[in-house]
Scaffold this motif. Structure first.
Motif, mmCIF file in Angstrom:
data_model
loop_
_atom_site.group_PDB
_atom_site.id
_atom_site.type_symbol
_atom_site.label_atom_id
_atom_site.label_comp_id
_atom_site.label_asym_id
_atom_site.label_seq_id
_atom_site.Cartn_x
_atom_site.Cartn_y
_atom_site.Cartn_z
ATOM 1 N N ASN A 315 -35.123 -37.975 16.980
ATOM 2 C CA ASN A 315 -35.786 -37.650 18.243
ATOM 3 C C ASN A 315 -35.950 -36.150 18.464
ATOM 4 N N ALA A 316 -35.454 -35.347 17.538
ATOM 5 C CA ALA A 316 -35.537 -33.894 17.720
ATOM 6 C C ALA A 316 -36.966 -33.418 17.532
ATOM 7 N N LYS A 317 -37.383 -32.494 18.360
ATOM 8 C CA LYS A 317 -38.727 -31.922 18.276
ATOM 9 C C LYS A 317 -38.703 -30.491 17.764
ATOM 10 N N ASN A 318 -37.598 -29.792 17.979
ATOM 11 C CA ASN A 318 -37.537 -28.380 17.626
ATOM 12 C C ASN A 318 -36.430 -28.125 16.604
ATOM 13 N N PHE A 319 -36.758 -27.426 15.528
ATOM 14 C CA PHE A 319 -35.751 -26.959 14.574
ATOM 15 C C PHE A 319 -36.342 -25.856 13.714
ATOM 16 N N GLN A 320 -35.483 -25.242 12.894
ATOM 17 C CA GLN A 320 -35.893 -24.163 12.006
ATOM 18 C C GLN A 320 -35.481 -24.463 10.571
ATOM 19 N N PRO A 347 -29.664 -18.721 12.721
ATOM 20 C CA PRO A 347 -28.338 -19.329 12.488
ATOM 21 C C PRO A 347 -28.304 -20.839 12.658
ATOM 22 N N ASN A 348 -29.351 -21.427 13.222
ATOM 23 C CA ASN A 348 -29.322 -22.862 13.519
ATOM 24 C C ASN A 348 -30.290 -23.664 12.665
ATOM 25 N N ILE A 349 -30.541 -23.209 11.441
ATOM 26 C CA ILE A 349 -31.466 -23.915 10.562
ATOM 27 C C ILE A 349 -30.904 -25.274 10.151
ATOM 28 N N VAL A 350 -31.820 -26.185 9.792
ATOM 29 C CA VAL A 350 -31.393 -27.467 9.231
ATOM 30 C C VAL A 350 -31.335 -27.386 7.713
ATOM 31 N N GLY A 351 -31.932 -26.330 7.133
ATOM 32 C CA GLY A 351 -31.892 -26.197 5.687
ATOM 33 C C GLY A 351 -32.795 -25.092 5.193
ATOM 34 N N SER A 352 -32.897 -24.997 3.877
ATOM 35 C CA SER A 352 -33.717 -23.963 3.245
ATOM 36 C C SER A 352 -34.471 -24.563 2.073
ATOM 37 N N GLY A 612 -43.416 -4.606 -3.930
ATOM 38 C CA GLY A 612 -42.354 -3.620 -3.897
ATOM 39 C C GLY A 612 -41.318 -3.859 -2.821
ATOM 40 N N PHE A 613 -41.319 -5.046 -2.210
ATOM 41 C CA PHE A 613 -40.309 -5.365 -1.204
ATOM 42 C C PHE A 613 -39.969 -6.846 -1.283
ATOM 43 N N THR A 614 -38.832 -7.192 -0.696
ATOM 44 C CA THR A 614 -38.279 -8.544 -0.731
ATOM 45 C C THR A 614 -38.372 -9.150 0.661
ATOM 46 N N THR A 615 -38.650 -10.455 0.736
ATOM 47 C CA THR A 615 -38.787 -11.099 2.046
ATOM 48 C C THR A 615 -38.021 -12.417 2.104
ATOM 49 N N TYR A 616 -37.824 -12.885 3.323
ATOM 50 C CA TYR A 616 -37.446 -14.272 3.584
ATOM 51 C C TYR A 616 -38.326 -14.747 4.718
ATOM 52 N N GLN A 617 -38.501 -16.059 4.826
ATOM 53 C CA GLN A 617 -39.411 -16.627 5.814
ATOM 54 C C GLN A 617 -38.689 -17.647 6.689
ATOM 55 N N ILE A 618 -38.889 -17.563 7.984
ATOM 56 C CA ILE A 618 -38.319 -18.518 8.935
ATOM 57 C C ILE A 618 -39.460 -19.312 9.551
ATOM 58 N N ILE A 619 -39.364 -20.637 9.480
ATOM 59 C CA ILE A 619 -40.395 -21.507 10.052
ATOM 60 C C ILE A 619 -39.783 -22.273 11.210
ATOM 61 N N ASP A 620 -40.347 -22.075 12.396
ATOM 62 C CA ASP A 620 -39.945 -22.801 13.599
ATOM 63 C C ASP A 620 -40.844 -24.016 13.760
ATOM 64 N N THR A 622 -41.918 -27.206 16.143
ATOM 65 C CA THR A 622 -41.895 -27.847 17.460
ATOM 66 C C THR A 622 -42.792 -29.078 17.398
ATOM 67 N N GLU A 623 -42.947 -29.748 18.514
ATOM 68 C CA GLU A 623 -43.733 -30.983 18.515
ATOM 69 C C GLU A 623 -45.175 -30.733 18.103
ATOM 70 N N ASP A 624 -45.739 -29.609 18.515
ATOM 71 C CA ASP A 624 -47.161 -29.360 18.282
ATOM 72 C C ASP A 624 -47.444 -28.126 17.441
ATOM 73 N N ALA A 625 -46.411 -27.455 16.907
ATOM 74 C CA ALA A 625 -46.690 -26.203 16.196
ATOM 75 C C ALA A 625 -45.645 -25.911 15.125
ATOM 76 N N LEU A 626 -46.104 -25.256 14.062
ATOM 77 C CA LEU A 626 -45.248 -24.583 13.093
ATOM 78 C C LEU A 626 -45.493 -23.091 13.253
ATOM 79 N N THR A 627 -44.448 -22.338 13.534
ATOM 80 C CA THR A 627 -44.585 -20.891 13.639
ATOM 81 C C THR A 627 -43.879 -20.243 12.459
ATOM 82 N N TYR A 628 -44.653 -19.529 11.668
ATOM 83 C CA TYR A 628 -44.173 -18.938 10.416
ATOM 84 C C TYR A 628 -43.977 -17.442 10.619
ATOM 85 N N LYS A 629 -42.798 -16.942 10.235
ATOM 86 C CA LYS A 629 -42.520 -15.512 10.310
ATOM 87 C C LYS A 629 -41.842 -15.057 9.024
#
Length: 768
Positions: A315-320, A347-352, A612-620, A622-629
């Motif tokens: 039933n969860a709608k929001n996670f990272q 800090p509250n991700i469900v996984g990677s 020339g740089f290193t990154t990581y990506q966090i995806i939020d 929600t019920e109607d959106a994926l927000t990628y950073k």
């Protein structure tokens, strides 16, 4: 006494000298600073004329004519120069005499140490470390005890190339039972191998060999959670045991808020990479959704710390979740810093998810240890969804280490999901028999490398982009002659085999969001790279099902963009899959030219790119959106961004309503609002050539709530679509081969039960 080593059993005799036991302590018998080696570097075979190929490894071999020196040893283009980060002290002859720049295939080293009478039987274990380029084999008293990247060696002669062109030297550790020791003189012999005739360098350092009076016991390590097909009620956990001879394991688990502890037996998986420690895995079943559990893993009373995880919440709608590109290089420096930053930011991700090349050399246990150290807390408390890259196959062409470290759902490709390809296996022709053998092999091999899991509204899909006959062709492939035999086309067929499965699992996906992760990009971003086979067979499936995110690695740069067919009339807005290439390690490559690259050459657009740089990506989610950073985690002197470490580098949002209307918007851009529909069915059609296939897209709109029926009629078939319209837009996509569209037109009829509209479509105009 029988000694089991590396898949073989060898018989050793009793100690050379019999004497009462004496009190002894652990000792180090080889060090770089103090140990002198005899070595042979002229390209000759040290066992020439002798009865045994391995005679040179034994105690009584005469090495009096060999050179002698202390390590480290090596050469760079024939001279004493730096080999990656290491500079050898003793020069090795680099090239075969009178053969120009052809490298010496194999170098041979010998040294020895003495044990007093009665001491050999008191030692239980040997441990050691070696740094080498390119491949290494170690013997003690004529018995092979370790081999690294040596799978190419045939054993037919002593001068053979081996290794896998890994670049800089790698370091490996090993532990072995002490049964190989004898009282008196003990000989350590090493063969060092070049990987090819034109290799530019060679290197060996043997900094340590130690003897231990007790077996080295550690608590379990590499504890990692991976998802099952039902993450609401079950969970996989895998680990590396700390006791070499132990083959039983257990998981103790309880609800975090409860007190009753349940014990679940684990299965012994394997021992790999000359590491005597065993791998274990367990499936935790009967769990309650959306519930926190505390667990630990153990072997013979030796336990890990207690860890906590939470089952998926339907039933969860929001996670990272976090998306990492290649870790690969800098596993003991860059990688742990990147993971630490990502976990602090989310800090509250469900996984990677991990886009392959977790390590640089699949057979290097030190690298695996360092990767897991970086993931120590994250991997034991949240789910890890990893795709294998080409470097996981380095020195481990059957992915034994991968399959020992990770457990994944067995919902992988098979003949049953192969679609039209399955017809090729029918019959008793040599071609059909060979197809069956290949597909059966791939069905087995795809386990734990190609899989999916549905997690709280997201279908996480992992596929395997690496193509090598070393693992794709079974050892006893049935014979077949002719151009229509599949053995000559295994690379493309392996990709098609997965494409059919991908199409199959997306047809019936109930998840609102679908994301795909794999290693080699369909749209390469670094200079000199291109993956046309992947692009030909996978991009049409991604486009057909409008995958939300396609997450890739391999190129050691950053790039993000879209297929040009998904351009809209709105600035900063597209409506199809987003393709991303990222890098989470310390290796960096050059970008291909901005105006002429794989993207521009294949009808795709890069929105953002950098190197020339290193990154990581966090995806939020929600019920109607994926927000990628995407965030900058580490920079080099060649970085193309002025942003500081920790700054936000890239951002976009994918929105999707219940009717399936989807928009991908750049940061700061609002999703377009739907116009009021007309009071009758309005049907629009378009035809485009996509990856060599003519593709028809139909969009129907009306002004009433309720279903719209879309029917496509042609000489080659009828296809019916029923989409719940809700007064907005219903869509249907239909694609078929060019050959079937060479003549005639297609009729498209859209109806909402009251009004209807029909259009004729001419496919000849596609030019496909």
């Amino acid at each position: 006494m029988a000694l089991a080593l590396f898949g073989t059993t060898v018989i050793t005799g009793q100690s050379a000298l019999a004497a009462p036991e004496t009190d002894i302590e652990d000792q180090t018998v080889i060090t770089t600073a103090d140990t002198e080696w005899k070595f042979l570097d002229d390209g000759s075979d040290p066992a020439a004329g002798l009865s045994s190929l391995n005679a040179w490894t034994e105690n009584d071999f005469d090495d009096s004519t060999w050179k002698n020196a202390k390590g480290s040893f090596g050469a760079k283009n024939g001279s004493l120069g730096a080999v990656g980060p290491y500079t050898p002290k003793t020069l090795l002859n680099h090239y075969l005499p009178e053969q120009g720049k052809t490298t010496v295939p194999t170098y041979f080293f010998r040294t020895s140490f003495d044990l007093e009478a009665g001491q050999a039987d008191q030692y239980v274990e040997l441990s050691g470390e070696a740094t080498y380029d390119d491949a290494l084999v170690i013997w003690v008293n004529g018995t092979k005890v370790a081999g690294f990247l040596d799978d190419r060696l045939t054993g037919e002669n002593n001068q053979e190339y081996a290794g896998s062109s890994n670049g800089d030297p790698v370091t490996s550790t090993f532990r072995i039972p002490a049964d190989v020791l004898v009282d008196g003189e003990n000989t350590v012999a090493v063969s060092l191998h070049q990987d090819r005739e034109v290799s530019s360098d060679i290197y060996l350092d043997f900094p340590e060999l130690s003897l231990h009076t007790t077996e080295h016991h550690e608590p379990p390590s590499r504890v990692i959670l991976t998802p099952t097909e039902t993450p609401e009620t079950s969970q996989y956990v895998s680990w590396l045991g700390g006791i070499a001879n132990e083959e039983t394991g257990v998981v103790e688990i309880r609800e975090t808020a409860g007190t009753e502890v349940r014990s679940i037996d684990a299965r012994f998986v394997d021992r790999v990479n000359n590491n005597p420690l065993p791998h274990f895995s367990a499936e935790l079943t009967g769990l309650t959704p959306a519930t926190s559990y505390t667990y630990r893993v153990g072997n013979a009373g030796s336990y890990s710390p207690w860890y906590t995880f939470k089952t998926a919440d339907p039933n969860a709608k929001n996670f990272q979740y976090i998306y990492f590109g290649d870790a690969q290089i800098g596993l003991d420096t860059t990688w742990p810093k990147v993971v630490k930053q990502a976990m602090a930011a989310a800090p509250n991700i469900v996984g990677s998810v991990h886009a392959g090349d977790l390590i640089n050399t699949g057979s290097n246990e030190t690298e695996w240890t360092n990767w897991f150290k970086g993931m120590k807390d994250s991997g034991a408390t949240t789910n890890v969804m990893a795709a294998p890259g080409n470097h996981e196959y380095s020195g481990d062409n059957k992915l034994l280490a991968w399959k020992a470290n990770f457990e994944y759902p067995g919902n992988n490709p098979s003949v049953e999901t192969a679609g039209e390809l399955a017809k090729l296996t029918v019959g008793d022709t040599p071609q059909a028999i060979q197809y069956r053998a290949l597909f059966e092999r791939w069905t087995e091999f795809a386990k734990e490398t190609v899989y999916f899991t549905d997690y709280q509204g997201v279908r996480f899909i992992t596929i395997n982009a690496t193509r090598s006959t070393g693992f794709l062709v079974p050892d006893n492939l049935p014979a077949c002659e002719g151009s229509d035999c599949p053995a000559g086309n295994v690379s493309s067929l392996w990709v098609q085999f997965q494409a059919a499965w991908l199409d199959h699992i997306l047809e019936d996906s109930d998840s609102k969001w679908n994301v795909v992760t794999f290693h080699q990009p369909v749209y390469s971003a670094s200079a000199g790279r291109n993956e046309p086979v992947l692009r030909e067979h996978w991009v049409p499936v991604f486009q057909k099902h409008n995958i939300d995110l396609v997450q890739m690695g391999h190129d050691h740069v950053y790039a993000r963009g879209y297929h040009n067919s998904n351009t809209t009339e709105h600035e900063g807005v597209t409506d199809g899959p987003v393709y991303v290439v990222s890098n989470s390690g310390a290796k960096h490559y050059d970008l291909a030219p901005a105006a002429d690259n794989v993207w521009t050459q294949n009808d795709a657009t890069q929105v953002l790119r950098g190197r020339g740089f290193t990154t990581y990506q966090i995806i939020d989610v929600t019920e109607d959106a994926l927000t990628y950073k995407s965030y900058v985690a580490e920079k080099t002197s060649t970085s193309t961004t002025d942003l500081a470490v920790g700054d936000l580098w890239d951002e976009f949002t994918v929105t999707k309503d219940e009717a399936g209307t989807k928009w991908v918007t750049e940061a700061g851009v609002k999703a377009p609002e739907e116009a009021e529909p007309a009071l009758a069915v309005d049907v629009n059609t378009s035809v485009r050539c996509l990856a060599g296939k003519a593709t028809l897209t139909v969009a129907a709109t009306n002004g009433e709530a309720g279903p719209i029926s879309l029917k496509i009629v042609s000489d080659f078939g009828t296809k019916q679509f029923n989409k719940v319209n809700s007064g907005k837009k219903g869509t249907a996509a239909f694609s078929t081969r060019q050959a079937e569209l060479a003549e005639g037109t297609i009729s498209v009829e859209a109806s909402d039960g009251t009004t209807s509209s029909t259009q004729k479509v001419d496919f000849a105009a596609t030019g496909c």
